[in-house]
Motif scaffolding. Structure first.
Motif, PDB file in Angstrom:
ATOM      1  N   LEU A 113       0.835  -1.203   0.000  1.00 25.64           N
ATOM      2  CA  LEU A 113       0.000   0.000   0.000  1.00 25.64           C
ATOM      3  C   LEU A 113       0.869   1.251   0.000  1.00 25.64           C
ATOM      4  CD1 LEU A 113      -2.785  -1.017   2.544  1.00 25.64           C
ATOM      5  CD2 LEU A 113      -2.977  -0.851   0.060  1.00 25.64           C
ATOM      6  N   ALA A 114       1.914   1.228   0.840  1.00 23.34           N
ATOM      7  CA  ALA A 114       2.778   2.406   0.926  1.00 23.34           C
ATOM      8  C   ALA A 114       3.548   2.606  -0.372  1.00 23.34           C
ATOM      9  CB  ALA A 114       3.762   2.246   2.093  1.00 23.34           C
ATOM     10  N   HIS A 115       3.971   1.494  -0.946  1.00 21.44           N
ATOM     11  CA  HIS A 115       4.825   1.551  -2.120  1.00 21.44           C
ATOM     12  C   HIS A 115       4.044   1.947  -3.374  1.00 21.44           C
ATOM     13  CE1 HIS A 115       8.666   0.543  -3.917  1.00 21.44           C
ATOM     14  NE2 HIS A 115       8.066  -0.134  -4.874  1.00 21.44           N
ATOM     15  N   THR A 116       2.800   1.455  -3.458  1.00 19.17           N
ATOM     16  CA  THR A 116       2.019   1.665  -4.677  1.00 19.17           C
ATOM     17  C   THR A 116       1.209   2.943  -4.636  1.00 19.17           C
ATOM     18  OG1 THR A 116       1.741  -0.718  -4.549  1.00 19.17           O
ATOM     19  CG2 THR A 116       0.585   0.411  -6.324  1.00 19.17           C
ATOM     20  N   MET A 127      -7.072  -2.332  -5.274  1.00 17.23           N
ATOM     21  CA  MET A 127      -6.102  -3.403  -5.117  1.00 17.23           C
ATOM     22  C   MET A 127      -6.761  -4.659  -4.525  1.00 17.23           C
ATOM     23  SD  MET A 127      -2.826  -1.306  -3.764  1.00 17.23           S
ATOM     24  CE  MET A 127      -1.755  -2.319  -4.681  1.00 17.23           C
ATOM     25  N   PRO A 128      -7.587  -5.306  -5.310  1.00 18.73           N
ATOM     26  CA  PRO A 128      -8.350  -6.439  -4.756  1.00 18.73           C
ATOM     27  C   PRO A 128      -7.459  -7.575  -4.248  1.00 18.73           C
ATOM     28  CG  PRO A 128      -8.603  -6.293  -7.154  1.00 18.73           C
ATOM     29  CD  PRO A 128      -7.900  -5.057  -6.729  1.00 18.73           C
ATOM     30  N   ALA A 129      -6.445  -7.968  -5.014  1.00 15.52           N
ATOM     31  CA  ALA A 129      -5.644  -9.126  -4.603  1.00 15.52           C
ATOM     32  C   ALA A 129      -4.926  -8.853  -3.287  1.00 15.52           C
ATOM     33  CB  ALA A 129      -4.633  -9.466  -5.694  1.00 15.52           C
ATOM     34  N   THR A 130      -4.343  -7.665  -3.190  1.00 16.50           N
ATOM     35  CA  THR A 130      -3.637  -7.309  -1.956  1.00 16.50           C
ATOM     36  C   THR A 130      -4.585  -7.353  -0.773  1.00 16.50           C
ATOM     37  OG1 THR A 130      -2.290  -5.816  -3.266  1.00 16.50           O
ATOM     38  CG2 THR A 130      -2.237  -5.510  -0.889  1.00 16.50           C
ATOM     39  N   MET A 131      -5.788  -6.777  -0.967  1.00 13.91           N
ATOM     40  CA  MET A 131      -6.702  -6.711   0.159  1.00 13.91           C
ATOM     41  C   MET A 131      -7.303  -8.071   0.485  1.00 13.91           C
ATOM     42  SD  MET A 131      -6.039  -3.924   1.306  1.00 13.91           S
ATOM     43  CE  MET A 131      -7.065  -4.080   2.764  1.00 13.91           C
ATOM     44  N   ILE A 146      -7.461 -12.173   4.569  1.00 12.12           N
ATOM     45  CA  ILE A 146      -7.236 -13.550   5.044  1.00 12.12           C
ATOM     46  C   ILE A 146      -6.368 -13.526   6.294  1.00 12.12           C
ATOM     47  CG2 ILE A 146      -6.032 -15.699   4.514  1.00 12.12           C
ATOM     48  CD1 ILE A 146      -6.972 -15.437   1.647  1.00 12.12           C
ATOM     49  N   ALA A 147      -5.282 -12.729   6.229  1.00  9.45           N
ATOM     50  CA  ALA A 147      -4.388 -12.658   7.382  1.00  9.45           C
ATOM     51  C   ALA A 147      -5.114 -12.093   8.599  1.00  9.45           C
ATOM     52  CB  ALA A 147      -3.168 -11.805   7.043  1.00  9.45           C
ATOM     53  N   VAL A 148      -5.988 -11.091   8.357  1.00  6.01           N
ATOM     54  CA  VAL A 148      -6.746 -10.516   9.467  1.00  6.01           C
ATOM     55  C   VAL A 148      -7.675 -11.560  10.082  1.00  6.01           C
ATOM     56  CG1 VAL A 148      -8.687  -8.978   9.918  1.00  6.01           C
ATOM     57  CG2 VAL A 148      -6.611  -8.093   8.842  1.00  6.01           C
ATOM     58  N   LEU A 177     -11.128  -5.398  12.063  1.00  8.15           N
ATOM     59  CA  LEU A 177     -12.269  -5.436  11.145  1.00  8.15           C
ATOM     60  C   LEU A 177     -12.617  -4.076  10.526  1.00  8.15           C
ATOM     61  CD1 LEU A 177     -14.594  -8.146  12.698  1.00  8.15           C
ATOM     62  CD2 LEU A 177     -13.074  -8.294  10.712  1.00  8.15           C
ATOM     63  N   PRO A 178     -12.498  -2.967  11.298  1.00 11.47           N
ATOM     64  CA  PRO A 178     -12.792  -1.674  10.663  1.00 11.47           C
ATOM     65  C   PRO A 178     -11.906  -1.409   9.440  1.00 11.47           C
ATOM     66  CG  PRO A 178     -12.695  -1.421  13.024  1.00 11.47           C
ATOM     67  CD  PRO A 178     -12.266  -2.826  12.734  1.00 11.47           C
ATOM     68  N   ILE A 179     -10.653  -1.918   9.494  1.00 12.08           N
ATOM     69  CA  ILE A 179      -9.758  -1.697   8.351  1.00 12.08           C
ATOM     70  C   ILE A 179     -10.318  -2.446   7.150  1.00 12.08           C
ATOM     71  CG2 ILE A 179      -7.396  -1.906   7.498  1.00 12.08           C
ATOM     72  CD1 ILE A 179      -6.425  -2.165  10.331  1.00 12.08           C
ATOM     73  N   VAL A 180     -10.683  -3.717   7.378  1.00 15.47           N
ATOM     74  CA  VAL A 180     -11.189  -4.543   6.290  1.00 15.47           C
ATOM     75  C   VAL A 180     -12.485  -3.945   5.746  1.00 15.47           C
ATOM     76  CG1 VAL A 180     -12.077  -6.828   5.714  1.00 15.47           C
ATOM     77  CG2 VAL A 180     -10.091  -6.604   7.210  1.00 15.47           C
ATOM     78  N   TYR A 181     -13.333  -3.486   6.679  1.00 16.81           N
ATOM     79  CA  TYR A 181     -14.607  -2.897   6.262  1.00 16.81           C
ATOM     80  C   TYR A 181     -14.381  -1.659   5.398  1.00 16.81           C
ATOM     81  CZ  TYR A 181     -19.061  -0.496   6.464  1.00 16.81           C
ATOM     82  OH  TYR A 181     -20.206   0.148   6.124  1.00 16.81           O
ATOM     83  N   ALA A 182     -13.488  -0.781   5.900  1.00 15.37           N
ATOM     84  CA  ALA A 182     -13.222   0.465   5.160  1.00 15.37           C
ATOM     85  C   ALA A 182     -12.662   0.170   3.783  1.00 15.37           C
ATOM     86  CB  ALA A 182     -12.251   1.328   5.955  1.00 15.37           C
ATOM     87  N   ALA A 183     -11.775  -0.817   3.712  1.00 12.91           N
ATOM     88  CA  ALA A 183     -11.117  -1.114   2.442  1.00 12.91           C
ATOM     89  C   ALA A 183     -12.102  -1.622   1.412  1.00 12.91           C
ATOM     90  CB  ALA A 183     -10.010  -2.142   2.665  1.00 12.91           C
TER      91      ALA A 183
END
Lengths: 495, 504
Positions: B353-356, B372-376, B381-383, B429-435
């Motif tokens: 995210l920072a790099h792109t 960035m669907p694949a990254t997210m 999954i990791a979350v 979860l808020p991060i995932v939701y926001a993304a």
């Protein structure tokens, strides 16, 4: 080849012989003669080391006259260990000096630079005399010659601050020698011999002896810069020309320490009462903390490195309480202290050289001015860092081996307070080493490359420092053979 | 020298030699550097897999070199060592690939890869260390090798972080050293033995408690146990591949792994229990779990939130160790591996995210899932794994930890686990939701030239790989060579020597 007994005289003779052609050939050839001699001394010391390893301790009566009339030379593990330390640091410092530009007179071929060569050979000979002498008077001779050469070397560049520091050093040094000589005179009147072994056998605990021991100890402690007698060291070591700083911090302070070690453990071990041993250890401990603390407060690189020497010398004195009060662990403490001396010699010389190179390159050794030097002198910065690792006592370095052995005996003999001091010393060393690195590694904010005063630093300078730093590191992996050498003829029975 | 004595040395040599070589390669020899490096990594992985099979079949690998009188440099593999070695060798490979994609713009590649390799060598040495001396040896070399990585950017902030890092790490090393030397002065050299090497010796209890405390405190610095965690969020200044490695395997894991070694193979669970040191340890672990999560909640900087999450997650391992029982042992040890792959995925994604898009704050992540669907997906999954949802790897860890706590009758530990899970949800979860579900407030600033993929393929592939592993390790936990089964093997070997330990 049974007549190899003569190996023992060469480490003393070679540097003295070299002085003649150095004077004859004058400027241009001085460096070359010295480098060749340095290589020869290294070989001679290696030969002697091999001889001691295979045949045990070596004695030699100079000119065939035995003690008590003649001059005796004696080499055991400790002597050879110190000779090796001197040979390695001496030879590599000579390489460094060959590429160094002394101030106050151009390159190493001209006046101030020129005198470095005969004086350093003189210094080397004096050190070797000291490490091989078998009687307390020749030890004095060695000590005195050493002081003369060292003081002259400090003032080589004829700078005002160096001259002032040199004068102070001269006074401290002669005061120390004088005290030592008084002690020797007292011992000689009382027991009628100067030979270390005979003296050790005859010595009696009485008042004149106690006074003699006190004078000898004070004198040598002053020369070794034991807290609180260290006042002369930082200005002298900090303001001397860089190759000289390296020799002084690495070798000269170790010489008087060696003397103390010899005398206390072999000549008057009975006098090393727990109280005295603890006293020496305590002063050493304060030296570690005080020296490191002051190093952290310096704004100049070479001054910082010099204060670090005050701290590192403190570790050597921990040996006395640790090795004397615990019979089973004495060997660990004794060899740990001596190993520390060796590792510190290599690391400190490397650090001074690297610091000197950086200071020379940018024309200042203010810590604040060092930003960006890494980009131009990566080898010097690497040398400085690796030497720092040894000073911090972290593996895999020679400093770590010394620290481990000292720590081991501190805890095994129940003197945990010294263990705490040793570890605190490491932390403080980490503090000042990373402080220096933080200044050096900082990339200048405007991204403009720094404009070094002397971009064309001879690669010799960088190479010499890195080589020594790598040796300091390698000592951490070579402990088994080195300690085996050190144990030959050591003053502990049953090992 | 026999082959079985040579292999541990080869494992170290496979990473130390190319690293040293790289220092001498010119800065412009990028291609040679990369191939040398990748070749070394493949060799290392093959060696490790070869050893893995041997250990499973009961073979032993041991290298012993006397370094000082009475002190050996000892490398010896056992099941526990192999788990950590596998983690280190495997993640070295994926992180290198990621670093190749990431580091392009930063200077001094040679220096970076050199110290990176030396750090990995140190972790391999830590994994294989057969006695406390060797462990301490590599514990310190790890500090030295990671310092240049932390300060790699050479900015004022990076150098300040480096100084803090060194202060903590060397102080921790000093405490560990004090414990090691003290113990050695009592019983001689201490080798790691399954079941505990101090078993059956009659020693002064209070001295042992003090030594245990010193060692745990020393190891706790790298494990970031509260209140020794201060360096970790600061060290976030390092480039993303370094953060990824530091958080997944290199530094923090070294501490956690050391705690596992000390409890199971130095003191032994039985002796720890007699000494009464496990309860305080579980208290410290629980405090750290809750504290880390609470601090994570209030961070807006993504990497800092992840850093505090690491503080919290690592103590799951310590908690598993501190609870007596088979299930908790398995849960703690398997989390060494699981936390590694999940956390490295998160850091990979943060770096992407920072790099792109130049995104470093959570508040800037609204709607980034569409760009960035694949990254997210990898991130999500990791979350989910971190939270402990089935069927992801993190669920397995938490399940065994919870089971262990219930078995041991430590209901309050279960409460800690549940609270922590709720907090995990609250800060992840808020991060995932926001993304995924929010709409970006301002258009994203693209920092990379448009390409076929949403970002550099070398950045994306490692993140997807570790995310996939997070899923597979959970789904196939029951299959033969899963980390779970390997941890069960370790637990069996560590605990069967003293069956009475598990009694009430």
């Amino acid at each position: 080849m049974d007549n190899l007994g003569t190996w023992i005289v060469w480490p003393i003779l070679l540097p003295l012989i070299a002085i003649i052609p150095i004077f004859l050939r004058k400027r241009s050839g001085a460096a070359n003669v010295s480098l060749v001699t340095a290589a020869a001394i290294v070989l001679a010391v290696a030969g002697l080391a091999r001889q001691v390893l295979t045949n045990g301790e070596q004695s030699h009566a100079v000119g065939g006259w035995d003690a008590p009339l003649g001059i005796m030379l004696h080499a055991d593990g400790l002597s050879v260990f110190m000779l090796m330390m001197t040979a390695i640091v001496g030879a590599i410092t000579s390489i460094y000096a060959a590429g160094y530009r002394f101030q106050g007179g151009g390159d190493s071929g001209s006046s101030s630079g020129y005198f470095f060569w005969p004086l350093s050979m003189f210094l080397w000979a004096a050190l070797n005399v000291l490490f091989l002498a078998a009687d307390i008077f020749n030890l004095y001779i060695g000590l005195e010659l050493l002081s003369l050469a060292a003081v002259a070397l400090v003032t080589l560049e004829r700078k005002r601050d160096a001259t002032v520091a040199g004068m102070r050093y001269l006074l401290a040094s002669f005061l120390g020698s004088l005290a030592y000589l008084l002690g020797v005179a007292l011992l000689y009147t009382a027991f009628g011999t100067l030979d270390l072994e005979l003296l050790g056998a005859r010595i009696q605990p009485d008042l004149p002896t106690a006074v003699a021991i006190m004078l000898i100890t004070l004198g040598t402690a002053l020369k070794t810069a034991l807290f609180p007698l260290h006042f002369w060291l930082p200005p002298a070591h900090g303001s001397a020309p860089t190759p000289v700083s390296a020799l002084l911090s690495a070798l000269v302070v170790k010489a008087s320490f060696y003397l103390l070690l010899r005398l206390w453990f072999e000549v008057f071990p009975a006098a090393l009462t727990p109280a005295i041993a603890q006293m020496l250890g305590l002063l050493g401990a304060i030296g570690i903390l005080w020296g490191s603390f002051l190093a952290l407060r310096q704004h100049k690189l070479k001054a910082l490195v010099a204060f670090s020497t005050v701290a590192q010398v403190g570790y050597l004195f921990l040996l006395f309480p640790l090795a004397s009060t615990s019979a089973g662990w004495g060997v660990d403490a004794w060899s740990g202290g001596v190993y520390h001396a060796f590792a510190h010699a290599c690391a400190k010389a490397a650090m001074f050289m690297a610091a000197g190179t950086l200071a020379y390159a940018i024309g200042s050794d203010q810590l604040d001015h060092l930003a960006g030097t890494f980009q131009h002198y990566p080898f010097s910065v690497t040398a400085l860092t690796l030497a720092g690792v040894s000073l911090m006592g972290l593996p895999p370095s020679g400093g770590f081996i010394g620290k481990w052995l000292l720590l081991n005996s501190a805890l095994a003999s129940g003197q945990w307070w010294f263990a705490l001091v040793i570890l605190t010393g490491s932390l403080l060393a980490t503090g000042y080493v990373t402080m220096v690195l933080s200044h050096i590694l900082l990339r200048p904010p405007d991204a403009a490359p720094i404009e070094p005063r002397n971009t064309r630093v001879s690669f010799t300078l960088e190479f010499a420092a890195l080589l020594l730093a790598l040796i300091a590191l390698g000592l951490g992996l070579a402990a088994t053979p080195m300690l085996a050498l050190l144990r030959i003829g050591m003053p502990f029975t049953g090992y | 020298m026999e082959l079985s004595a040579l292999i541990p040395l080869l494992v170290l040599a496979s990473s130390i030699l190319p690293s040293l070589l790289i220092f001498f390669l010119g800065e412009d020899r990028a291609r040679l550097r990369i191939w040398l490096y990748l070749g070394a990594e493949i060799v290392k992985l093959l060696l490790v897999v070869f050893m893995l099979e041997g250990i499973y079949l009961g073979q032993s690998y041991e290298t012993r070199i006397p370094l000082l009188p009475g002190v050996d440099f000892l490398l010896r593999a056992n099941a526990l060592a192999m788990l950590f070695l596998m983690l280190s060798a495997g993640l070295w490979l994926v992180t290198t690939i990621y670093a190749i994609g990431y580091m392009e713009e930063l200077p001094y590649h040679g220096r970076f890869y050199g110290f990176f390799g030396l750090s990995v060598t140190s972790t391999a040495g830590l994994a294989l260390a057969g006695n406390l001396f060797t462990f301490y040896f590599f514990y310190e070399t790890l500090t030295l090798a990671t310092y240049p990585l932390v300060v790699h950017r050479q900015t004022r902030e990076a150098l300040a972080a480096g100084r803090t890092y060194m202060r903590y790490a060397v102080a921790g090393g000093a405490l560990l050293l004090l414990g090691v030397v003290w113990l050695q002065s009592l019983v001689g050299p201490v080798e790691f033995t399954e079941g505990g090497s101090l078993v059956g010796r009659n020693l002064n209890t209070s001295a042992l408690v003090a030594i245990f405390a010193l060692m745990i405190a020393g190891l706790g610095v790298k494990t970031a146990l509260f209140p020794l965690h201060g360096w970790l969020p600061m060290a976030m200044i390092a480039p993303a591949p370094v953060s990824a490695l530091v958080h997944a395997v290199a530094v923090v894991k070294a501490g956690a792994f050391g705690i596992v070694r000390v409890v199971y193979e130095v003191f032994g669970l039985g002796l720890c229990r007699q000494l009464g040191v496990l309860f305080p340890l579980s208290l410290v672990a629980s405090t750290t779990i809750i504290y880390g999560s609470l601090r994570a909640l209030v961070q807006d900087d993504l990497k800092r939130r992840l850093a505090y999450s690491t503080v919290s997650q690592l103590s799951y391992i310590v908690l598993g160790v501190a609870i007596v029982g088979t299930a908790s042992t398995i849960g703690g040890i398997v989390h060494l591996m699981h936390q590694g792959i999940m956390k490295i995925t998160l850091f990979f994604c943060a770096g992407i995210l920072a790099h792109t898009l130049g995104i470093t704050r959570i508040s800037e992540m609204d709607g980034v899932g569409r760009r960035m669907p694949a990254t997210m997906v990898a991130f999500s999954i990791a979350v989910f794994g971190m939270i402990g949802l089935p069927p992801f790897a993190g669920f397995i860890s938490k399940w065994y930890l919870g089971m262990g706590a219930v078995e041991a009758g430590q209901i309050w530990s279960v409460a800690v686990l549940i609270t922590s899970t709720l907090l995990n949800m609250a800060y992840f979860l808020p991060i995932v939701y926001a993304a995924w579900f929010k709409v970006p407030a301002v258009p994203f600033t693209e920092k990379l030239p448009p390409g076929r993929f949403e970002t550099g393929p070398l950045l994306l592939a490692p993140a997807l790989t570790t995310a996939l592993l997070t899923l597979l390790f959970g789904l196939f936990a029951a299959s033969d060579f899963s980390p779970l089964q390997w941890s069960a093997l370790i637990a069996e070997r560590e605990l069967t020597t003293q069956p009475e330990v598990l009694g009430p």
